[in-house]
Design a protein around this motif. Structure first.
Motif, PDB file in Angstrom:
ATOM      1  N   ASN A  89       0.808  -1.230   0.000  1.00  0.00           N
ATOM      2  CA  ASN A  89       0.000   0.000   0.000  1.00  0.00           C
ATOM      3  C   ASN A  89       0.835   1.272   0.000  1.00  0.00           C
ATOM      4  N   ASP A  90       1.942   1.269  -0.767  1.00  0.00           N
ATOM      5  CA  ASP A  90       2.741   2.488  -0.863  1.00  0.00           C
ATOM      6  C   ASP A  90       2.531   3.209  -2.197  1.00  0.00           C
ATOM      7  N   GLY A  91       1.631   2.689  -3.038  1.00  0.00           N
ATOM      8  CA  GLY A  91       1.341   3.321  -4.311  1.00  0.00           C
ATOM      9  C   GLY A  91       2.181   2.828  -5.466  1.00  0.00           C
ATOM     10  N   TYR A  92       3.216   2.045  -5.201  1.00  0.00           N
ATOM     11  CA  TYR A  92       4.095   1.530  -6.259  1.00  0.00           C
ATOM     12  C   TYR A  92       3.759   0.071  -6.555  1.00  0.00           C
ATOM     13  N   PRO A  93       3.716  -0.323  -7.842  1.00  0.00           N
ATOM     14  CA  PRO A  93       3.428  -1.720  -8.173  1.00  0.00           C
ATOM     15  C   PRO A  93       4.546  -2.647  -7.711  1.00  0.00           C
ATOM     16  N   ASP A  94       4.153  -3.715  -7.023  1.00  0.00           N
ATOM     17  CA  ASP A  94       5.081  -4.782  -6.649  1.00  0.00           C
ATOM     18  C   ASP A  94       4.895  -5.958  -7.612  1.00  0.00           C
ATOM     19  N   LEU A  95       5.694  -7.010  -7.452  1.00  0.00           N
ATOM     20  CA  LEU A  95       5.613  -8.190  -8.309  1.00  0.00           C
ATOM     21  C   LEU A  95       5.304  -9.425  -7.471  1.00  0.00           C
ATOM     22  N   TYR A  96       4.623 -10.380  -8.088  1.00  0.00           N
ATOM     23  CA  TYR A  96       4.523 -11.697  -7.476  1.00  0.00           C
ATOM     24  C   TYR A  96       4.801 -12.746  -8.537  1.00  0.00           C
ATOM     25  N   SER A  97       5.286 -13.904  -8.083  1.00  0.00           N
ATOM     26  CA  SER A  97       5.558 -15.025  -8.963  1.00  0.00           C
ATOM     27  C   SER A  97       5.178 -16.307  -8.238  1.00  0.00           C
ATOM     28  N   SER A  98       4.637 -17.264  -8.965  1.00  0.00           N
ATOM     29  CA  SER A  98       4.311 -18.542  -8.344  1.00  0.00           C
ATOM     30  C   SER A  98       4.523 -19.662  -9.339  1.00  0.00           C
ATOM     31  N   LEU A  99       5.060 -20.755  -8.850  1.00  0.00           N
ATOM     32  CA  LEU A  99       5.055 -22.029  -9.562  1.00  0.00           C
ATOM     33  C   LEU A  99       5.158 -23.100  -8.476  1.00  0.00           C
ATOM     34  N   TYR A 100       6.356 -23.641  -8.207  1.00  0.00           N
ATOM     35  CA  TYR A 100       6.479 -24.566  -7.090  1.00  0.00           C
ATOM     36  C   TYR A 100       6.570 -23.830  -5.756  1.00  0.00           C
ATOM     37  N   GLU A 101       6.981 -22.583  -5.817  1.00  0.00           N
ATOM     38  CA  GLU A 101       7.068 -21.762  -4.618  1.00  0.00           C
ATOM     39  C   GLU A 101       6.415 -20.415  -4.913  1.00  0.00           C
ATOM     40  N   ALA A 102       6.130 -19.656  -3.867  1.00  0.00           N
ATOM     41  CA  ALA A 102       5.493 -18.352  -4.031  1.00  0.00           C
ATOM     42  C   ALA A 102       6.457 -17.253  -3.589  1.00  0.00           C
ATOM     43  N   TYR A 103       6.517 -16.168  -4.382  1.00  0.00           N
ATOM     44  CA  TYR A 103       7.429 -15.061  -4.134  1.00  0.00           C
ATOM     45  C   TYR A 103       6.673 -13.740  -4.246  1.00  0.00           C
ATOM     46  N   VAL A 104       7.066 -12.775  -3.413  1.00  0.00           N
ATOM     47  CA  VAL A 104       6.600 -11.396  -3.536  1.00  0.00           C
ATOM     48  C   VAL A 104       7.837 -10.499  -3.546  1.00  0.00           C
ATOM     49  N   TYR A 105       7.950  -9.684  -4.588  1.00  0.00           N
ATOM     50  CA  TYR A 105       9.060  -8.732  -4.717  1.00  0.00           C
ATOM     51  C   TYR A 105       8.490  -7.319  -4.576  1.00  0.00           C
ATOM     52  N   LEU A 106       8.989  -6.581  -3.591  1.00  0.00           N
ATOM     53  CA  LEU A 106       8.484  -5.248  -3.299  1.00  0.00           C
ATOM     54  C   LEU A 106       9.261  -4.195  -4.079  1.00  0.00           C
ATOM     55  N   ASN A 107       8.514  -3.239  -4.614  1.00  0.00           N
ATOM     56  CA  ASN A 107       9.098  -2.103  -5.313  1.00  0.00           C
ATOM     57  C   ASN A 107       9.833  -1.216  -4.302  1.00  0.00           C
ATOM     58  N   ASP A 108      11.054  -0.838  -4.635  1.00  0.00           N
ATOM     59  CA  ASP A 108      11.822   0.014  -3.721  1.00  0.00           C
ATOM     60  C   ASP A 108      11.191   1.385  -3.538  1.00  0.00           C
ATOM     61  N   GLY A 109      10.278   1.762  -4.447  1.00  0.00           N
ATOM     62  CA  GLY A 109       9.517   2.993  -4.276  1.00  0.00           C
ATOM     63  C   GLY A 109      10.351   4.239  -4.422  1.00  0.00           C
ATOM     64  N   ILE A 110      10.178   5.180  -3.509  1.00  0.00           N
ATOM     65  CA  ILE A 110      10.814   6.491  -3.629  1.00  0.00           C
ATOM     66  C   ILE A 110      12.331   6.367  -3.688  1.00  0.00           C
ATOM     67  N   SER A 111      12.907   5.421  -2.953  1.00  0.00           N
ATOM     68  CA  SER A 111      14.368   5.313  -2.904  1.00  0.00           C
ATOM     69  C   SER A 111      14.962   4.835  -4.222  1.00  0.00           C
ATOM     70  N   ASN A 112      14.265   3.959  -4.939  1.00  0.00           N
ATOM     71  CA  ASN A 112      14.761   3.448  -6.227  1.00  0.00           C
ATOM     72  C   ASN A 112      13.572   2.917  -7.017  1.00  0.00           C
ATOM     73  N   PRO A 113      12.723   3.809  -7.526  1.00  0.00           N
ATOM     74  CA  PRO A 113      11.456   3.371  -8.130  1.00  0.00           C
ATOM     75  C   PRO A 113      11.656   2.423  -9.302  1.00  0.00           C
ATOM     76  N   GLY A 114      10.854   1.353  -9.307  1.00  0.00           N
ATOM     77  CA  GLY A 114      10.911   0.389 -10.391  1.00  0.00           C
ATOM     78  C   GLY A 114      11.949  -0.684 -10.220  1.00  0.00           C
ATOM     79  N   ASN A 115      12.665  -0.662  -9.104  1.00  0.00           N
ATOM     80  CA  ASN A 115      13.592  -1.752  -8.779  1.00  0.00           C
ATOM     81  C   ASN A 115      12.952  -2.597  -7.684  1.00  0.00           C
ATOM     82  N   PHE A 116      13.140  -3.922  -7.756  1.00  0.00           N
ATOM     83  CA  PHE A 116      12.411  -4.820  -6.869  1.00  0.00           C
ATOM     84  C   PHE A 116      13.364  -5.594  -5.965  1.00  0.00           C
ATOM     85  N   THR A 117      12.935  -5.743  -4.692  1.00  0.00           N
ATOM     86  CA  THR A 117      13.679  -6.483  -3.684  1.00  0.00           C
ATOM     87  C   THR A 117      12.765  -7.547  -3.092  1.00  0.00           C
TER      88      THR A 117
END
Length: 621
Positions: A239-267
């Protein structure tokens, strides 16, 4: 850090086009997203529209329509998706069909007519998983199509004005998934794709950033691990306004957008292997399934170790902690693909599943997170269906239909006829929007606009208030202005002035009322404003569009935050130039222009060397 020390003025526009995530966020928020503050008798989980909640149903009332019969359609084909390609106000479809990217023109009565966009070879190997994704990639007001296949890699078809298309390759290699989103919030669309580097359906996630002129550079690659990187899309999990990523297959992952500090980069924000690699999460969709105000993930378990069932990963609001919840429904017949939407418009997200069969699973409002299965259809073939999607396909009707790709049979649509009656009135209250950057005391509100479908004898009323000059929450003590009633008609686009009110925060409320046989539907709202001050950071100025277009009292209004060389052109729905309105220098401020005299749907495009804006409008006079 570079600052501008002179007095400056700039314009802004904030839009809300989707309310799917539901209520719970009061604000102040920096951007309206897919949630809002509160509602009553208004659906809370329908993508792309707001309507009154249904009150009676026939849960088994579905009608099947064949979109295209084609034995060359592979079972892992992805992305049969709705979009208004020809701008006639009726949702069309974009899809992949036996080596070709196509769009199907919809006449509004479930008749579809195939149009070829271009060839996109996927090869002849057994593992084929081509993907298409419609989006306005170049910001010119028409729909382009992103494409990924195991043969051509990643690219896009540019809409040059129907029926003409131009192909642009981005990266070669074997890819199987693609989508677009403005991940760094700089005003242009970036690309997310996944390749086949691990094996036929899994690999590395690629982020391609758009430089603003549709030059795409791989800015980041993410390797979730061996045999991962399958279903990859965006959602805002913290809920910070920046799109995050998710991925799923055998495992589930959530990658958060760095937002203001580095917009569009995911951790990496969260990851877990619940079943020690033995379970294939072969469906994943972000939705606030428990309706607590944040985005969860609903997953389909396509492996006997987990019982071939639907599960939810319940978010605690941070995107860094999720709890697994067995939803107690599903079977092998339904878990090779899934989607989560409010199918019956009762305000609670439901689940659609597809494999050997297609069914929907209704969430029980009296017992949330419990579901009842309603069978729709049996599917043919040894690999059945892998792709299902749910979306409204009729203009001015909120019913959610189901799209399915059936292996070696074709593309289908299941028309939703279950909705019998609706609630009579219902209000929705938006989150509080903070429009003023911290460096400024206030901005001047200009216009509030909307797109709605308002049948005769129904109504859509808008209320609004502003405040926050002392504290952002001061707005809660302000009275509501209004109502302003939307004009009746199909897909009406209009706006009304906000009297240049100085404010830090803005909030709207919408009230919908039905007639005996019709209901209104709201598709989009927006607010425009101008701000001025000193000491504003340059990057913040650039992040807000300089151009805004409004359609008011049958006139085009062009709002400029800064003086600029401007070209203003009007097009018809076929993309032909109707009128070259203006081409020259304009100072900052509001400028008024006439429109064509002929009744119809038009598009106005204002562009400069630095920015552009497109507006759809209807001449009803």
């Amino acid at each position: 850090m570079w600052y501008i020390l002179l007095s400056v003025m700039f314009g802004g526009i904030s839009r809300q086009t989707d309310w799917m995530a539901g209520p719970g966020i009061l604000g102040p928020v920096s951007a309206w997203k897919t949630d809002y503050n509160t509602s009553s008798n208004v659906t809370v989980a329908t993508a792309g529209q707001v309507s009154l909640i249904a009150t009676s149903w026939d849960y088994n009332a579905w009608v099947e329509h064949m979109i295209e019969s084609n034995s060359g359609i592979w079972h892992h084909t992805q992305g049969l998706l709705p979009v208004d390609m020809d701008k006639d106000g009726i949702p069309d479809l974009v899809g992949y069909s036996a080596g070709q990217v196509v769009w199907y023109k919809h006449d509004g009565y479930y008749n579809f007519f195939k149009n070829i966009i271009g060839n996109a070879d996927e090869g002849s190997a057994g593992y084929r998983a081509s993907c298409v994704y419609p989006i306005d990639l170049d910001g010119d007001g028409d729909i382009d199509v992103l494409v990924a296949t195991p043969v051509i890699g990643v690219g896009w078809f540019e809409n040059l004005g129907l029926p003409n298309w131009g192909w642009h390759a981005i990266q070669s290699g074997a890819f199987h998934r693609i989508s677009g989103a403005d991940i760094d919030l700089d005003g242009d669309i970036d690309i997310i794709a996944a390749d086949n580097s691990d094996y036929a359906y899994c690999g590395t996630i690629y982020i391609f950033k758009n430089d603003g002129s549709q030059v795409f550079t791989p800015s980041q690659t993410i390797d979730p691990g061996t045999n991962q990187g399958w279903r990859v899309y965006t959602a805002d999990f913290n809920n910070d306004g920046y799109p995050d990523l998710y991925s799923s297959l055998y495992e589930a992952y959530v990658y958060l957008n760095d937002g203001i500090s580095n917009p569009g980069n995911f951790t990496l924000g969260w990851h877990q292997d619940f079943w020690s690699g033995n379970v294939d999460w072969d469906g994943a969709f972000p939705v606030d399934i428990d309706m607590d105000g944040d985005a969860d993930l609903v997953l389909a378990s396509y492996n006997d170790a987990a019982g071939w069932r639907f599960y939810a990963l319940l978010n605690n609001g941070t995107g860094t902690s999720f709890t697994l919840r067995d939803l107690g429904c599903g079977s092998q017949s339904y878990t090779d693909g899934s989607i989560t939407k409010d199918i019956d418009l009762d305000g609670f997200p439901d689940i659609v599943g597809g494999a050997g069969k297609v069914a929907w699973f209704r969430q029980n409002p009296a017992s949330p997170l419990t579901f009842t299965e309603y069978w729709i259809d049996d599917l043919a073939g040894s690999y059945y269906s892998h792709w299902v999607y749910a979306a409204p396909m009729c203009k001015c009707t909120p019913a959610i239909d189901i799209l399915a790709t059936e292996w070696q049979v074709g593309h289908k649509i299941y028309e939703n006829n279950m909705l019998l009656t609706f609630a009579s009135p219902g209000p929705l209250e938006a989150s509080i929007l903070e429009i003023t950057p911290p460096e400024l005391e206030a901005c001047d509100l200009l216009w509030f606009g909307y797109i709605a479908c308002v049948p005769e004898d129904t109504s859509v009323g808008f209320y609004w208030r502003s405040g926050g000059l002392g504290s952002p929450t001061d707005i809660l003590t302000e009275p509501w202005n209004g109502p302003y009633y939307a004009y009746p008609g199909v897909n009406v686009i209009d706006s009304f002035p906000l009297s240049n009110t100085a404010a830090r925060t803005f909030q709207y409320k919408v009230e919908l009322r039905k007639a005996p046989d019709d209901i209104p539907v709201l598709y989009e709202v927006w607010v425009t404003y101008t701000c001025s001050g000193v000491g504003v950071e340059e990057s913040q100025i650039k992040s807000i569009d300089n151009i805004a277009l409004q359609f008011v009292d049958n006139k085009l209004l062009l709002l400029l935050g800064k003086e600029e060389q401007i070209k203003l052109t009007i097009y018809d729905v076929a993309g032909r130039i109707v009128k070259e309105v203006f081409d020259g220098y304009l100072p900052s401020g509001t400028h008024e222009f006439g429109i064509p005299n002929k009744h119809g749907i038009y598009f106005a495009k204002a562009e400069s060397n630095r920015s552009k804006e497109t507006l759809k409008f209807i001449n009803l006079r």
